[in-house]
Design an enzyme around this catalytic site. Structure first.
Site, PDB file in Angstrom:
ATOM      1  N   ALA A  71      -2.173  -5.050   0.986  1.00  0.00           N
ATOM      2  CA  ALA A  71      -3.485  -4.751   0.425  1.00  0.00           C
ATOM      3  C   ALA A  71      -4.535  -4.715   1.527  1.00  0.00           C
ATOM      4  O   ALA A  71      -4.496  -5.517   2.457  1.00  0.00           O
ATOM      5  CB  ALA A  71      -3.868  -5.805  -0.614  1.00  0.00           C
ATOM      6  N   GLU A 104       8.168  -1.174  -3.997  1.00  0.00           N
ATOM      7  CA  GLU A 104       7.764  -0.486  -5.218  1.00  0.00           C
ATOM      8  C   GLU A 104       6.293  -0.135  -5.065  1.00  0.00           C
ATOM      9  O   GLU A 104       5.518  -0.921  -4.545  1.00  0.00           O
ATOM     10  CB  GLU A 104       7.935  -1.366  -6.470  1.00  0.00           C
ATOM     11  CG  GLU A 104       9.358  -1.692  -6.826  1.00  0.00           C
ATOM     12  CD  GLU A 104       9.876  -2.934  -6.121  1.00  0.00           C
ATOM     13  OE1 GLU A 104       9.061  -3.693  -5.539  1.00  0.00           O
ATOM     14  OE2 GLU A 104      11.089  -3.150  -6.120  1.00  0.00           O
ATOM     15  N   ASN A 109      -0.245   6.008  -7.398  1.00  0.00           N
ATOM     16  CA  ASN A 109      -0.909   5.642  -6.148  1.00  0.00           C
ATOM     17  C   ASN A 109      -0.407   6.559  -5.024  1.00  0.00           C
ATOM     18  O   ASN A 109       0.395   6.173  -4.177  1.00  0.00           O
ATOM     19  CB  ASN A 109      -0.662   4.172  -5.810  1.00  0.00           C
ATOM     20  CG  ASN A 109      -1.544   3.697  -4.672  1.00  0.00           C
ATOM     21  OD1 ASN A 109      -2.092   4.486  -3.911  1.00  0.00           O
ATOM     22  ND2 ASN A 109      -1.660   2.383  -4.540  1.00  0.00           N
ATOM     23  N   TYR A 116       3.530   5.342   3.127  1.00  0.00           N
ATOM     24  CA  TYR A 116       4.932   4.945   3.242  1.00  0.00           C
ATOM     25  C   TYR A 116       5.795   6.104   3.740  1.00  0.00           C
ATOM     26  O   TYR A 116       6.685   5.912   4.573  1.00  0.00           O
ATOM     27  CB  TYR A 116       5.445   4.408   1.905  1.00  0.00           C
ATOM     28  CG  TYR A 116       4.658   3.221   1.387  1.00  0.00           C
ATOM     29  CD1 TYR A 116       4.172   2.236   2.245  1.00  0.00           C
ATOM     30  CD2 TYR A 116       4.361   3.088   0.039  1.00  0.00           C
ATOM     31  CE1 TYR A 116       3.439   1.157   1.779  1.00  0.00           C
ATOM     32  CE2 TYR A 116       3.630   2.010  -0.438  1.00  0.00           C
ATOM     33  CZ  TYR A 116       3.167   1.050   0.438  1.00  0.00           C
ATOM     34  OH  TYR A 116       2.434  -0.016  -0.032  1.00  0.00           O
TER      35      TYR A 116
END
Length: 174
Positions: A71, A104, A109, A116
């Site tokens: 985050a 995950e 998103n 990623y």
């Protein structure tokens, strides 16, 4: 991440993930597995200007790493902080001698998915109704060889702040 970071981490957690924020006990439990010679977790925080602006965590079991959480504060989106945190986790996975890294991410998103993918993660499958409330599906992604970083992972990321943690010690909200 250390115990004294939990209060600041929780403030950021609730701001970013109000519907499914981790509890203090969840962070305490993860940190309990981040110490000593049998450590199976790695958690880091990022600070800028004396303020906690990000955090990330990884679990390692049987040579498989799983990104538990990552985050960045909203005012640090687009600064490369997420890439620095992810680089730190991939380095930790390599230190744990993991052969793959899983995570995950919410199917809605796309920003996190692009991050990623830049690091070599590929879609593996869908977990139906993984994120609650709302029954939002999760895209499961896999990095097959964390010891061979992609060009995106090899480039130093410019930006302010530092990522602090130990590559030996130590949810994905994307």
């Amino acid at each position: 991440m250390r115990w004294w970071d939990i209060e600041s981490v929780l403030r950021l957690e609730v701001d970013l993930f109000p519907d499914d924020a981790w509890s203090p006990g969840m962070f305490w439990s993860e940190l309990a597995h981040a110490c000593g010679p049998a450590a199976t977790r790695h958690y880091v925080v990022a600070e800028a200007g004396g303020r906690l602006v990000g955090y990330a965590g990884l679990a390692a079991v049987d040579r498989t790493a799983d990104v538990q959480t990552i985050a960045a504060a909203r005012d640090h989106w687009g600064t490369g902080l997420g890439a620095r945190l992810l680089t730190n986790l991939i380095t930790a996975a390599t230190a744990f001698e993991c052969h793959e890294v899983l995570l995950e991410v919410r199917v809605d998103n796309l920003r996190a998915q692009r991050l990623y993918e830049r690091f070599g993660f590929a879609p593996l499958g869908i977990r139906k109704g993984y994120y609650q409330p709302g029954n939002v599906d999760a895209l499961v992604m896999r990095l097959a060889d964390p010891a061979s970083p992609t060009p995106a992972a090899q480039c130093p990321v410019q930006g302010q702040g530092s990522v602090q943690g130990s590559a030996q010690g130590t949810k994905t909200h994307g």
